[in-house]
Design a protein around this motif. Structure first.
Motif, mmCIF file in Angstrom:
data_model
loop_
_atom_site.group_PDB
_atom_site.id
_atom_site.type_symbol
_atom_site.label_atom_id
_atom_site.label_comp_id
_atom_site.label_asym_id
_atom_site.label_seq_id
_atom_site.Cartn_x
_atom_site.Cartn_y
_atom_site.Cartn_z
ATOM 1 N N SER A 174 0.822 -1.212 0.000
ATOM 2 C CA SER A 174 0.000 0.000 0.000
ATOM 3 C C SER A 174 0.855 1.261 0.000
ATOM 4 O O SER A 174 0.548 2.236 -0.706
ATOM 5 C CB SER A 174 -0.942 -0.009 1.209
ATOM 6 O OG SER A 174 -1.834 -1.095 1.124
ATOM 7 N N SER B 69 -6.606 7.491 -1.866
ATOM 8 C CA SER B 69 -7.187 6.293 -2.484
ATOM 9 C C SER B 69 -6.107 5.254 -2.765
ATOM 10 O O SER B 69 -6.322 4.051 -2.566
ATOM 11 C CB SER B 69 -7.915 6.663 -3.777
ATOM 12 O OG SER B 69 -8.920 7.629 -3.526
ATOM 13 N N HIS C 162 -6.328 1.554 -0.816
ATOM 14 C CA HIS C 162 -7.071 0.711 -1.756
ATOM 15 C C HIS C 162 -7.227 -0.737 -1.296
ATOM 16 O O HIS C 162 -8.161 -1.426 -1.691
ATOM 17 C CB HIS C 162 -6.419 0.763 -3.148
ATOM 18 C CG HIS C 162 -5.185 -0.080 -3.258
ATOM 19 N ND1 HIS C 162 -3.977 0.300 -2.696
ATOM 20 C CD2 HIS C 162 -4.968 -1.282 -3.844
ATOM 21 C CE1 HIS C 162 -3.077 -0.630 -2.945
ATOM 22 N NE2 HIS C 162 -3.647 -1.600 -3.634
ATOM 23 N N ASP C 163 -6.316 -1.246 -0.443
ATOM 24 C CA ASP C 163 -6.381 -2.646 0.011
ATOM 25 C C ASP C 163 -6.836 -2.781 1.462
ATOM 26 O O ASP C 163 -6.666 -3.841 2.069
ATOM 27 C CB ASP C 163 -4.999 -3.304 -0.135
ATOM 28 C CG ASP C 163 -4.818 -4.002 -1.473
ATOM 29 O OD1 ASP C 163 -5.783 -4.051 -2.260
ATOM 30 O OD2 ASP C 163 -3.705 -4.496 -1.743
ATOM 31 N N GLU D 242 -13.670 -5.728 -0.918
ATOM 32 C CA GLU D 242 -14.025 -4.393 -1.404
ATOM 33 C C GLU D 242 -15.160 -3.786 -0.576
ATOM 34 O O GLU D 242 -15.157 -2.593 -0.293
ATOM 35 C CB GLU D 242 -14.386 -4.457 -2.892
ATOM 36 C CG GLU D 242 -13.191 -4.796 -3.780
ATOM 37 C CD GLU D 242 -13.517 -4.783 -5.254
ATOM 38 O OE1 GLU D 242 -14.704 -4.575 -5.598
ATOM 39 O OE2 GLU D 242 -12.593 -4.983 -6.061
ATOM 40 N N THR E 11 -13.595 -2.669 2.599
ATOM 41 C CA THR E 11 -12.843 -1.427 2.406
ATOM 42 C C THR E 11 -13.789 -0.237 2.546
ATOM 43 O O THR E 11 -13.505 0.724 3.266
ATOM 44 C CB THR E 11 -12.170 -1.408 1.013
ATOM 45 O OG1 THR E 11 -11.219 -2.475 0.935
ATOM 46 C CG2 THR E 11 -11.442 -0.084 0.769
ATOM 47 N N ILE F 115 -11.877 4.006 -5.242
ATOM 48 C CA ILE F 115 -11.450 2.612 -5.078
ATOM 49 C C ILE F 115 -12.439 1.654 -5.744
ATOM 50 O O ILE F 115 -12.044 0.639 -6.323
ATOM 51 C CB ILE F 115 -11.276 2.287 -3.574
ATOM 52 C CG1 ILE F 115 -10.105 3.116 -3.007
ATOM 53 C CG2 ILE F 115 -11.022 0.801 -3.356
ATOM 54 C CD1 ILE F 115 -9.951 3.054 -1.505
ATOM 55 N N LYS G 114 -14.125 2.373 -8.351
ATOM 56 C CA LYS G 114 -14.120 2.700 -9.782
ATOM 57 C C LYS G 114 -15.424 3.337 -10.248
ATOM 58 O O LYS G 114 -15.819 3.190 -11.401
ATOM 59 C CB LYS G 114 -13.766 1.471 -10.633
ATOM 60 C CG LYS G 114 -12.451 0.822 -10.277
ATOM 61 C CD LYS G 114 -12.105 -0.366 -11.142
ATOM 62 C CE LYS G 114 -12.793 -1.630 -10.688
ATOM 63 N NZ LYS G 114 -12.313 -2.126 -9.391
ATOM 64 N N ILE H 223 -5.145 4.242 -10.254
ATOM 65 C CA ILE H 223 -5.118 3.172 -9.258
ATOM 66 C C ILE H 223 -5.686 1.870 -9.799
ATOM 67 O O ILE H 223 -5.304 0.785 -9.373
ATOM 68 C CB ILE H 223 -5.922 3.606 -8.004
ATOM 69 C CG1 ILE H 223 -5.245 4.815 -7.371
ATOM 70 C CG2 ILE H 223 -6.051 2.492 -6.981
ATOM 71 C CD1 ILE H 223 -6.137 5.611 -6.493
ATOM 72 N N SER H 224 -6.584 1.957 -10.770
ATOM 73 C CA SER H 224 -7.231 0.756 -11.278
ATOM 74 C C SER H 224 -7.477 0.849 -12.771
ATOM 75 O O SER H 224 -8.449 1.453 -13.217
ATOM 76 C CB SER H 224 -8.556 0.539 -10.544
ATOM 77 O OG SER H 224 -9.145 -0.659 -10.937
ATOM 78 N N ASP I 182 -1.159 0.236 -8.768
ATOM 79 C CA ASP I 182 -1.349 -1.007 -8.026
ATOM 80 C C ASP I 182 -0.559 -2.137 -8.682
ATOM 81 O O ASP I 182 0.272 -2.801 -8.048
ATOM 82 C CB ASP I 182 -2.849 -1.340 -7.983
ATOM 83 C CG ASP I 182 -3.161 -2.604 -7.198
ATOM 84 O OD1 ASP I 182 -2.330 -3.012 -6.364
ATOM 85 O OD2 ASP I 182 -4.245 -3.179 -7.397
#
Length: 435
Positions: A66, A98, A102-103, A122, A125, A154, A156, A167-168, A174
């Motif tokens: 992270s 974020s 994220h994890d 998720e 989170t 996170i 999306k 991030i994604s 990531d």
């Protein structure tokens, strides 16, 4: 007067990192988030689950990872995007938070745990971000709606896809961190690629991030690194064997609990999960140290299956495996199960089918349920083109799903003289046919 959203530490803090050399923290909010108990919990969750039983160096945590994702994003927005008209500086703290968080919702041995208890990291989170937590308290100090914005990035669903893609996406911070970090800690060379080059050629555009055409070969290298890491590390059959056993330990404990079995060491931490009455505190109280302690206790249980599976996991006496897809060979798989049941080994726990799948690069499918933004190249004339249109290497693997099927079982029965000779010979015949 400086607001909390822009507050800086008097002196920059740094974390020494084996992958990025240093992780730099100057924002007060980031420093405060790192200090929360929910983020510190990630020190007690391994990044690669059971992989440490195969690659002994793979003891790194989701805390390491992270921080690494945060650092990559920080470099992109502070060193590459800063001052460019297509980048909104007001999104800076949002994307940093974020990346860092994220994890946050991962549980112990994440995948096995989620399979048995039907939890979703998720969802947890989001629950940590928005619940009665230290993390939420810090985010609220930025703005009342800030925790929700972080959750949307996170998940999306945030409106600015440029922020989400950092991030994604198919080339995000990531993935760039975990490939290099996992390669470093497993000691393999597959996951290494020229990240510095990729960062230098990233450019912000309206609602997306693009790569300059001149960086295409560095991106090809990144995609091949990811492809190799999945084949050689993430889907390693021995690591999967350990996960199969861990999965079955949890299944057995759940089944025994439902039968009112009397445990010598009652699984107190797991009871809310058995009853599907999980509070956020229950979830956060479980980490891998707690789970491993219970598994060591369960090595002393009266139940033969739980005792055996727990001992196998702790002492690394894992299952062997054969290549077999039960959907294509249902009769052979059923006969395998029958023979194990005949030997007094419950096939539910001792003959296990497991499959793994990976898509090295997904083609863009607008409107798909799990729409993945493609990697876009910015050509020298300003045109933007999708990567596989320009790269014959990426085009060759794009959209090709690779699925691997294996059946796991305790292979020592094949040489056990106490097993009926006829049963043993039939088993050997079935196994050799599949190998």
């Amino acid at each position: 007067m400086t607001s909390y959203a822009t507050a800086k530490l008097q002196e920059e803090k740094v974390f020494k990192d084996p992958v990025h050399r240093y992780v730099h923290v100057r924002d007060q909010a980031i420093w405060d988030l790192i200090g929360t108990k929910e983020f510190q919990r990630l020190r007690r969750i391994r990044q690669l689950g059971t992989t440490y039983l195969v690659f002994h160096g793979a003891e790194h945590s989701r805390f390491n990872h992270s921080l690494g994702v945060y650092e990559i994003v920080r470099r992109i927005i502070d060193d590459v995007f800063a001052g460019r008209s297509e980048w909104d500086e007001q999104e800076r703290l949002l994307v940093l938070c974020s990346a860092l968080l994220h994890d946050l919702g991962h549980g112990p041995f994440s995948h096995a745990f989620e399979n048995v208890f039907a939890t979703d990291h998720e969802e947890y989170t989001r629950a940590i971000l928005l619940g009665n937590t230290e993390v939420n308290t810090v985010l609220q100090r930025v703005a009342p709606d800030f925790p929700e914005k972080v959750a949307q990035v996170i998940e999306k669903t945030y409106a600015n896809k440029q922020v989400v893609s950092l991030i994604s996406s198919q080339i995000d911070a990531d993935r760039m961190d975990y490939l290099q970090r996992d390669a470093y800690y497993t000691g393999v060379s597959y996951g290494h690629f020229d990240m510095e080059r990729i960062l230098r050629v990233m450019r912000p555009r309206a609602n997306q991030v693009v790569i300059k055409e001149s960086g295409m070969h560095a991106v090809e290298d990144y995609i091949m690194s990811r492809y190799q890491m999945y084949l050689q590390i993430y889907f390693h059959p021995v690591s999967r064997s350990a996960e199969v056993i861990l999965n079955n330990i949890l299944k057995r404990v759940k089944a025994l609990s439902e039968e009112d079995y009397w445990f010598k060491h009652a699984p107190i931490h797991f009871k809310p999960f058995f009853r599907n009455q999980i509070t956020l505190d229950d979830y956060l109280a479980l980490d891998e140290s707690v789970m491993l302690t219970y598994i060591q206790f369960w090595m002393q249980e009266e139940d033969v299956i739980l005792r055996d599976l727990s001992s196998r996991f702790i002492n690394r006496k894992l299952f062997g495996y054969i290549n077999m897809n039960p959907q294509k060979e249902p009769q052979r798989f059923e006969r395998l199960q029958q023979l194990f049941n005949q030997m007094g080994l419950d096939a539910t726990y001792y003959v296990v089918h497991d499959s793994t799948s990976d898509l090295p690069y997904d083609l863009y499918q607008p409107g798909a349920a799990m729409e993945k933004l493609p990697i876009m190249l910015q050509m020298s004339n300003g045109e933007v083109r999708e990567l596989s249109q320009e790269s014959s290497l990426v085009d060759a693997i794009a959209g090709r799903l690779k699925t691997d099927h294996k059946v796991y079982f305790p292979e020592e029965v094949l040489t056990d003289s106490e097993v009926d000779k006829g049963v043993r010979e039939e088993l050997i015949g079935l196994i050799h046919h599949c190998s």
